[in-house]
Design an enzyme around this catalytic site. Structure first.
Site, PDB file in Angstrom:
ATOM      1  N   SER A 131       0.833  -1.202   0.000  1.00 39.22           N
ATOM      2  CA  SER A 131       0.000   0.000   0.000  1.00 39.22           C
ATOM      3  C   SER A 131       0.865   1.248   0.000  1.00 39.22           C
ATOM      4  CB  SER A 131      -0.920   0.017   1.225  1.00 39.22           C
ATOM      5  OG  SER A 131      -1.692   1.204   1.226  1.00 39.22           O
ATOM      6  N   LYS A 185      -4.515  -6.722   3.345  1.00 37.84           N
ATOM      7  CA  LYS A 185      -4.493  -5.621   2.373  1.00 37.84           C
ATOM      8  C   LYS A 185      -5.896  -5.332   1.836  1.00 37.84           C
ATOM      9  CE  LYS A 185      -2.793  -2.594  -0.562  1.00 37.84           C
ATOM     10  NZ  LYS A 185      -3.762  -2.453  -1.633  1.00 37.84           N
ATOM     11  N   HIS A 188      -7.653  -3.399   4.499  1.00 40.26           N
ATOM     12  CA  HIS A 188      -7.077  -2.053   4.444  1.00 40.26           C
ATOM     13  C   HIS A 188      -7.802  -1.228   3.374  1.00 40.26           C
ATOM     14  CE1 HIS A 188      -4.476   0.816   2.333  1.00 40.26           C
ATOM     15  NE2 HIS A 188      -3.821   1.014   3.466  1.00 40.26           N
ATOM     16  N   ASN A 189      -7.976  -1.798   2.193  1.00 33.45           N
ATOM     17  CA  ASN A 189      -8.636  -1.070   1.108  1.00 33.45           C
ATOM     18  C   ASN A 189     -10.107  -0.823   1.405  1.00 33.45           C
ATOM     19  OD1 ASN A 189      -6.139  -1.398  -0.079  1.00 33.45           O
ATOM     20  ND2 ASN A 189      -6.932  -2.072  -2.044  1.00 33.45           N
ATOM     21  N   GLU A 192     -10.241   2.040   3.588  1.00 29.41           N
ATOM     22  CA  GLU A 192      -9.926   3.187   2.734  1.00 29.41           C
ATOM     23  C   GLU A 192     -11.184   3.699   2.023  1.00 29.41           C
ATOM     24  OE1 GLU A 192      -7.621   3.536  -1.477  1.00 29.41           O
ATOM     25  OE2 GLU A 192      -6.547   2.485   0.116  1.00 29.41           O
TER      26      GLU A 192
END
Length: 474
Positions: A131, A185, A188-189, A192
């Protein structure tokens, strides 16, 4: 690079991210081999960035042969079929003990499958979440590798060298086995998505509610970014608001069409959350907001048929709206991160990954897109209590949420009153209210299910009796 010295690391795929990572690795003194199916990309990269430690190859066979053993090959290609195709091309060229790494945004179950396939061939496989975008890849990303410990040990020196550095240390750690890195990940997105939408809603409420223009919003957000709300995404928002269009001199953001795209990781996050039975309404609402934004023509037509609210903000609401928005943004962001952490925790338990939530917060503190000041108390909360069921009840955040919730409610009420949609603010507040409620109306839901489908229910006065059924129409 000397012809006699083999490359210590290979990067296959010289697109924006692959090229940036290759240069980052070379900058840290490692000999790097680069390959792309479009040789002109290699030529363009080396012409623009000549580097003694980076050598390009037009032939995949020569690329592999140019690597030291055990060979370490990082794939930076489009997620999906392209990864499988590249692996099939590499298998005949590699030897037992070599390492294949997939650093794209791959579906974590694909990563688990690919690891098993590599294991059957005597190869190592790592699924690596990266990232930070192009800038992060070039100068220091947050890196989330998942896979066998022995494979991570073979690439650890390189990953630690290129990772971002924060006050908490290097922004890389071995996340866990199998698809753990790509799962983290993905979440995480998902966070986001929600964080970006919260900022968009804040912008919209202050723009439409108070008539603030891009410059005044940039000044206000800059003040916020000096305090507890500090984050990379808020900093990016300020940059966007300040950018002027070269042609018209107007704020460029005002000329951007209100249709947001997506690459799929937000959708995956919501899908797997449903599979694991973990509520992530903030991420789901952000995903819906992007989908609704794509319906531009329908929205324009609907605006002619469906008139909005005629209500106006009171003088008191107008004077307090910005302060309410600040507290609402911070509180909603905390609850959004809480949902993401809960999802990682559930997957870790399901797949026996043993993911450290404190470590995830630590490596997200630098390099990545959702890096924010709140990650420090978040990390400390999970260090203090690794099995904390939900961040919202932590000693660090529960008092803050209690203090900021009234402003959050007022912001949502004011926006709703004048017809400004705040789907993530609303959904996130509803999550918090549901989580803190000892009583929810699902007693009626369960009774309804039993009435029309004989799905049974438990009596609260006799739970030891188990599940019972009632003939509700008699």
């Amino acid at each position: 690079m000397s012809e006699a010295a083999g490359a210590q690391f290979g990067v296959a795929g010289m697109g924006v991210m692959g090229a940036a990572l290759a240069l980052n690795i070379a900058d840290h003194g490692f000999r790097v081999a680069g390959w792309d199916r479009h040789p002109e990309r290699i030529d363009a990269l080396l012409k623009k960035n000549p580097h003694a430690k980076l050598k390009g190859f037009s032939s995949l066979e020569d690329f592999v042969q140019g690597l030291e053993r055990p060979r370490r090959v990082l794939l930076m290609v489009t997620a999906g079929a392209a990864v499988d195709q590249m692996m099939e091309r590499l298998f005949p060229l590699l030897s037992p003990g070599d390492v294949i790494m997939d650093a794209g945004n791959s579906w974590f179950l694909d990563t688990r499958r690919r690891e098993e396939l590599c294991k059957s061939k005597g190869l190592h496989f790592l699924g690596i979440g990266v990232s930070g975008g192009e800038e992060g890849a070039r100068h220091g990303p947050s890196i989330m590798p998942g896979g066998p410990q022995e494979a991570y040990a073979l690439v650890r020196p390189v990953l630690e060298a290129i990772a971002a550095r924060a006050e908490s240390g290097l922004c890389v750690t071995h996340v866990g086995p199998e698809g753990a890195g790509h799962f983290v990940k993905m979440v995480h997105n998902g966070i986001e998505y929600a964080d970006m939408q919260l900022l968009a809603e804040t912008y919209d409420v202050l723009r439409r509610g108070l008539g603030m223009d891009a410059d005044s919003l940039a000044r206000l957000f800059s003040k916020w970014n000096e305090g507890i709300a500090e984050s990379f995404l808020l900093e990016t928002t300020i940059q966007v608001l300040r950018k002027k269009d070269a042609e018209t001199g107007k704020p460029l953001v005002d000329l951007v069409l209100d249709k947001a795209g997506q690459k799929g990781t937000g959708k995956w996050t919501v899908q797997v959350a449903l599979d694991l039975g973990v509520p992530v309404p903030s991420i789901a609402a952000a995903l819906d907001a992007r989908n609704l934004s794509s319906m531009k023509e329908e929205r324009v037509a609907a605006s002619q048929k469906l008139k909005g609210s005629a209500e106006q903000l009171t003088p008191e609401e107008s004077s307090q709206l910005a302060a309410w928005a600040h507290d609402a943004l911070y509180a909603a962001r905390v609850v959004t991160y809480a949902q993401g952490m809960r999802l990682i925790q559930a997957a870790s338990n399901e797949y026996k990954w043993n993911v450290s939530l404190a470590e995830m917060a630590r490596i997200w503190r630098g390099g990545c897109i959702i890096r924010a000041k709140l990650l420090t108390p978040l990390r400390e909360s999970f260090e203090k209590q690794p099995t904390l069921p939900n961040l919202v009840v932590s000693d660090a955040f529960a008092p803050v949420l209690e203090r900021m919730a009234p402003a959050w409610r007022k912001l949502v009420a004011a926006a709703t009153k004048v017809g400004i949609p705040v789907p993530v603010f609303s959904a996130t507040l509803a999550y918090l209210d549901s989580y803190r409620s000892p009583e929810l109306p699902q007693n009626l839901t369960q009774a309804q299910r039993d009435a029309f489908g004989a799905h049974t229910y438990q009596r609260r006065d006799r739970p030891e009796a188990g599940f019972v059924h009632t003939e509700w129409n008699k």
